[in-house]
Scaffold this active site. Structure first.
Site, PDB file in Angstrom:
ATOM      1  N   ARG A  66      22.432 -22.408  -2.514  1.00 32.83           N
ATOM      2  CA  ARG A  66      22.195 -21.197  -1.733  1.00 32.83           C
ATOM      3  C   ARG A  66      22.260 -21.435  -0.229  1.00 32.83           C
ATOM      4  NH1 ARG A  66      18.010 -19.552  -5.176  1.00 32.83           N
ATOM      5  NH2 ARG A  66      18.628 -21.449  -6.213  1.00 32.83           N
ATOM      6  N   THR A  67      21.734 -22.538   0.258  1.00 30.28           N
ATOM      7  CA  THR A  67      21.733 -22.726   1.712  1.00 30.28           C
ATOM      8  C   THR A  67      23.162 -22.912   2.224  1.00 30.28           C
ATOM      9  OG1 THR A  67      19.541 -23.705   1.564  1.00 30.28           O
ATOM     10  CG2 THR A  67      20.739 -24.064   3.605  1.00 30.28           C
ATOM     11  N   LYS A  94      27.083 -46.603   8.095  1.00 32.21           N
ATOM     12  CA  LYS A  94      26.760 -47.273   9.367  1.00 32.21           C
ATOM     13  C   LYS A  94      26.569 -46.244  10.495  1.00 32.21           C
ATOM     14  CE  LYS A  94      27.578 -51.929   8.992  1.00 32.21           C
ATOM     15  NZ  LYS A  94      27.018 -52.025   7.655  1.00 32.21           N
ATOM     16  N   ARG A 116      22.727 -31.003   6.380  1.00 27.28           N
ATOM     17  CA  ARG A 116      21.621 -31.275   5.442  1.00 27.28           C
ATOM     18  C   ARG A 116      21.714 -32.728   5.034  1.00 27.28           C
ATOM     19  NH1 ARG A 116      19.566 -28.198   0.049  1.00 27.28           N
ATOM     20  NH2 ARG A 116      18.733 -26.892   1.686  1.00 27.28           N
ATOM     21  N   HIS A 146      13.009 -27.518   7.421  1.00 26.46           N
ATOM     22  CA  HIS A 146      14.026 -26.594   6.897  1.00 26.46           C
ATOM     23  C   HIS A 146      13.853 -25.281   7.672  1.00 26.46           C
ATOM     24  CE1 HIS A 146      16.884 -24.782   4.366  1.00 26.46           C
ATOM     25  NE2 HIS A 146      16.352 -24.979   3.169  1.00 26.46           N
TER      26      HIS A 146
HETATM   27  C1  NCD Z   1      15.008 -25.821  -0.783  1.00 31.51           C
HETATM   28  C2  NCD Z   1      15.537 -27.089  -0.194  1.00 31.51           C
HETATM   29  O1  NCD Z   1      16.600 -27.561  -0.559  1.00 31.51           O
HETATM   30  O2  NCD Z   1      14.868 -27.574   0.660  1.00 31.51           O
HETATM   31  N1  NCD Z   1      15.947 -24.968  -1.296  1.00 31.51           N
HETATM   32  C3  NCD Z   1      16.595 -24.179  -0.434  1.00 31.51           C
HETATM   33  O3  NCD Z   1      17.033 -24.591   0.603  1.00 31.51           O
HETATM   34  N2  NCD Z   1      16.687 -22.885  -0.775  1.00 31.51           N
HETATM   35  C4  NCD Z   1      13.883 -26.008  -1.657  1.00 31.51           C
HETATM   36  C5  NCD Z   1      14.008 -26.946  -2.788  1.00 31.51           C
HETATM   37  O4  NCD Z   1      14.972 -27.657  -2.947  1.00 31.51           O
HETATM   38  O5  NCD Z   1      13.042 -26.979  -3.508  1.00 31.51           O
END
Ligand code: NCD
Length: 324
Positions: A66-67, A94, A116, A146
């Site tokens: 989703r993100t 590295k 991420r 986050h």
């Molecule tokens: C979260 C994450 O990846 O930090 N999910 C998200 O971004 N919607 C929460 C999770 O993984 O539990």
């Protein structure tokens, strides 16, 4: 390392790596702008051209549905070009390679890096080395941060409850390993929620100094009693060194959000979860899909928040860019 400065010399938000240290003003400005982009799902989504000609690179080294989709749609709906890359950035590769990768993408005119990574510090490292016109946005950093999730959670609560000041908010579950909980703690302590509760078995509680203003509860029944907002968290098995929690069934029996337990919260309490959910582990399916759940509204709001953020950090791009 110099202290993290997420603002440009003129005081405009440039990076978003953490919500920690942000004052209410830039947060509320982002929420207002995001609200502008929210549409009911049966209508056409909000679109625009404010990112036309700009390039957003999504670099995800941890799984995400989703993100990642949300950042990608946000960028595309504003007219940006989007690159999706699954490459290793952190010190597992590295240090040099991280910056080489970033400089390579920057040489292809990347304007925004959305990152991420499971290791702390990667966003910060990149932010310290990109050109002055480039922005870095965290899409989730280890167990630490986050920020766009914190923003979308705040937007969802504001839509359902109006102001934050009178609310009792209970965050329940694997708080120790959760970046969602940390960003929630940061944003709601900044915006001034009435009472912030953290509700978890001992093994899943954060250190006391991490969330000093939160009231700690070691039973879900007490923790959600009379709450306005119940925020459930996923059990983060991938961040646990050893199995610190009982089996799924035991966990559900003691800590799962069931309809019976939810009845202890206020009658109009809302139920949140960042997803992905472990159904029948931290939350019962009938609650996740029930009338008090705002879980899908959180997802809808996620795109709006990321559109607002991209517009905000790119708004001053022309001015920041070194003239040629
Ligand atoms: C979260 C994450 O990846 O930090 N999910 C998200 O971004 N919607 C929460 C999770 O993984 O539990």
């Amino acid at each position: 390392m110099s202290p993290l400065n997420q603002f440009d010399p003129e005081g405009h938000l440039r990076h978003l790596i953490t919500l920690e240290g942000l004052s209410p003003d830039p947060i509320l400005a982002l929420l207002d702008r995001a609200q502008h982009h929210v549409r009911p799902i049966h209508q056409a989504p909000s679109t625009g051209k404010s990112l036309a000609g700009l390039t957003v690179a999504n670099i995800f080294t941890e799984p995400s549905t989703r993100t990642r989709a949300s950042f990608e749609l946000a960028a595309r709906r504003l007219g940006a070009d989007v690159l999706n890359l699954e490459i290793m950035l952190s010190s597992r590769a590295k240090g040099e390679t991280v910056l080489d990768t970033i400089h390579t993408l920057q040489a292809m005119s990347t304007d925004v890096f959305v990152i991420r990574d499971a290791e702390p510090g990667v966003c910060r490292l990149v932010a310290d080395h990109v050109a002055a016109h480039v922005s870095v946005l965290s899409a989730g950093e280890a167990h630490l941060s986050h920020p766009t999730q914190g923003l979308l959670d705040a937007l969802t609560i504001r839509q359902k409850k109006g102001s934050f000041h009178q609310l009792t908010l209970a965050i329940v579950g694997d708080i120790r390993h959760s970046r969602v909980a940390r960003s929630a703690y940061q944003i709601f302590s900044t915006l001034g929620v009435g009472e912030l509760r953290i509700v978890a078995p001992d093994a899943l509680m954060p250190e006391a100094h991490e969330m000093p203003i939160a009231r700690r509860f070691d039973s879900i029944e007490a923790g959600i009693a009379q709450a306005d907002v119940v925020m459930m968290l996923r059990i983060q098995k991938e961040r646990m060194v050893q199995a610190a929690i009982p089996e799924a069934d035991d966990y559900f029996n003691r800590w799962g959000l069931t309809a019976k337990r939810l009845a202890l919260a206020k009658k109009d309490a809302i139920v949140m979860h960042p997803g992905p959910m472990n159904r029948e582990v931290e939350i019962a399916s009938d609650v996740a899909d029930g009338p008090q759940s705002v879980i899908r509204q959180q997802v809808t709001n996620g795109v709006a928040v990321r559109m607002a953020l991209l517009e905000t950090v790119m708004h001053h791009r022309a001015r920041r860019q070194t003239p040629t």
